[in-house]
Design a protein around this motif. Sequence first.
Motif, short mmCIF file in Angstrom:
data_model
loop_
_atom_site.label_atom_id
_atom_site.label_comp_id
_atom_site.label_asym_id
_atom_site.label_seq_id
_atom_site.Cartn_x
_atom_site.Cartn_y
_atom_site.Cartn_z
N SER A 94 23.73 -40.02 -33.76
CA SER A 94 24.94 -39.64 -34.49
C SER A 94 26.18 -39.94 -33.67
O SER A 94 27.19 -40.42 -34.20
N TRP B 201 26.77 -43.69 -33.78
CA TRP B 201 27.32 -44.12 -35.07
C TRP B 201 28.80 -43.80 -35.17
O TRP B 201 29.59 -44.62 -35.63
N ALA B 202 29.17 -42.62 -34.70
CA ALA B 202 30.58 -42.24 -34.73
C ALA B 202 31.41 -43.14 -33.82
O ALA B 202 32.51 -43.58 -34.18
N GLU B 203 30.88 -43.42 -32.65
CA GLU B 203 31.59 -44.26 -31.68
C GLU B 203 31.78 -45.68 -32.19
O GLU B 203 32.80 -46.32 -31.92
N SER C 23 32.03 -46.79 -35.30
CA SER C 23 32.66 -46.91 -36.62
C SER C 23 34.11 -46.48 -36.54
O SER C 23 34.48 -45.63 -35.74
N ARG D 128 32.67 -43.44 -43.60
CA ARG D 128 31.85 -42.29 -43.97
C ARG D 128 30.35 -42.62 -43.89
O ARG D 128 29.92 -43.68 -44.34
N LEU E 60 28.89 -36.48 -35.91
CA LEU E 60 29.52 -37.07 -37.08
C LEU E 60 30.57 -36.13 -37.66
O LEU E 60 31.65 -36.56 -38.09
N ARG E 61 30.25 -34.85 -37.68
CA ARG E 61 31.21 -33.87 -38.20
C ARG E 61 32.48 -33.83 -37.34
O ARG E 61 33.59 -33.87 -37.86
N ALA F 64 33.71 -36.09 -35.46
CA ALA F 64 34.47 -37.34 -35.55
C ALA F 64 35.00 -37.59 -36.97
O ALA F 64 35.62 -38.62 -37.20
N GLU F 65 34.77 -36.66 -37.88
CA GLU F 65 35.21 -36.78 -39.27
C GLU F 65 34.63 -38.04 -39.93
O GLU F 65 35.29 -38.72 -40.69
N ARG F 66 33.36 -38.29 -39.61
CA ARG F 66 32.65 -39.42 -40.23
C ARG F 66 31.63 -38.95 -41.27
O ARG F 66 31.11 -39.77 -42.02
#
Length: 306
Positions: free
Chosen positions: A58, A61-63, A65, A70, A125-126, A128-130
């Motif tokens: 997670s 993925w955040a890093e 994107s 989303r 993810l939360r 990073a607001e993704r």
Amino acid sequence: MGDILVGACSWTDRELLSSGWYPEGHRGAEARLRYYTTRFPLVEVDSTYYGLPSERNSALWAERSPAGFRFDVKAFSLLTGHPTRAGALPADLRSASAGPRGRTEADPELLDEVWRRFAGALEPLRRAERLGTVLFQFPPWLAPGASATAMLRRCRERTEGWPVAVEFRHPDWWRPDRYASTFGLLAELDLTAVAVDMAQSLPTSIPPVTPVPSARLAVVRFHGRSRAWGTGSKEDRFRHRYSPEELAPWTSAVREMADRAREVHVLFNNCCGDAAVRAAETMNRLLGTPSGAAREEDSTDSAFLF
């Protein structure tokens, strides 16, 4: 009108990787995701249905994107009442979970721990607001009734504060005589209803209704129109290439959903070769929506928080 985000239900599907959609030089994990985000602002993570996600993935993925992208994350099978192999669990939980034929027994303590780990894994993810939503796709045997309603209520208690979308696979939930009660229950629990496009010639076909019981998010998932739905191989079930003529009637419905929700997620699940990403590209053209993640937004309004 709310934002409309279009994407596919996987960016790592083996058939997609071999289709040639990713250009040369974008075959590694990081390069694939970074390329995907230049084409779409949304993706569904379906691997989390088959095994618990990890906090490390997670975070990666955040890093990898951009802001505004989303990830809709599919709930682990054990959390939706599906049969789950003990081997799908982390190694330290397997010995205590093994039941007949290697299936996992839904022991309350085990469920508590699985819920805890699932939520913890999504935390990057939360932060990073993704995180777009967590998708609970319930099994086809979950028919409307008192026990199913109780299950939905327990699920909502477990996910209090989460953005949650619900996809029913039993068609009775959205039959005309039950539509109002289903809508009312989801609205009461602040659960997003997932609208479905699929072949309508099967006994198990979900009606193509577009309910919006939650003002924060609406979701549409396109499964393809294969008559082999529910039978045969994965490729048989999802082998369908949407034509512009098939997608065009959905554009007005999606826009109407955007009039009732702050964000609409349009996802293509016909993951056979490059069929899903090609259909998503066609839908973007028909809707005139941005092809990548960059878009103006008020982060306090559009970000979903636990």
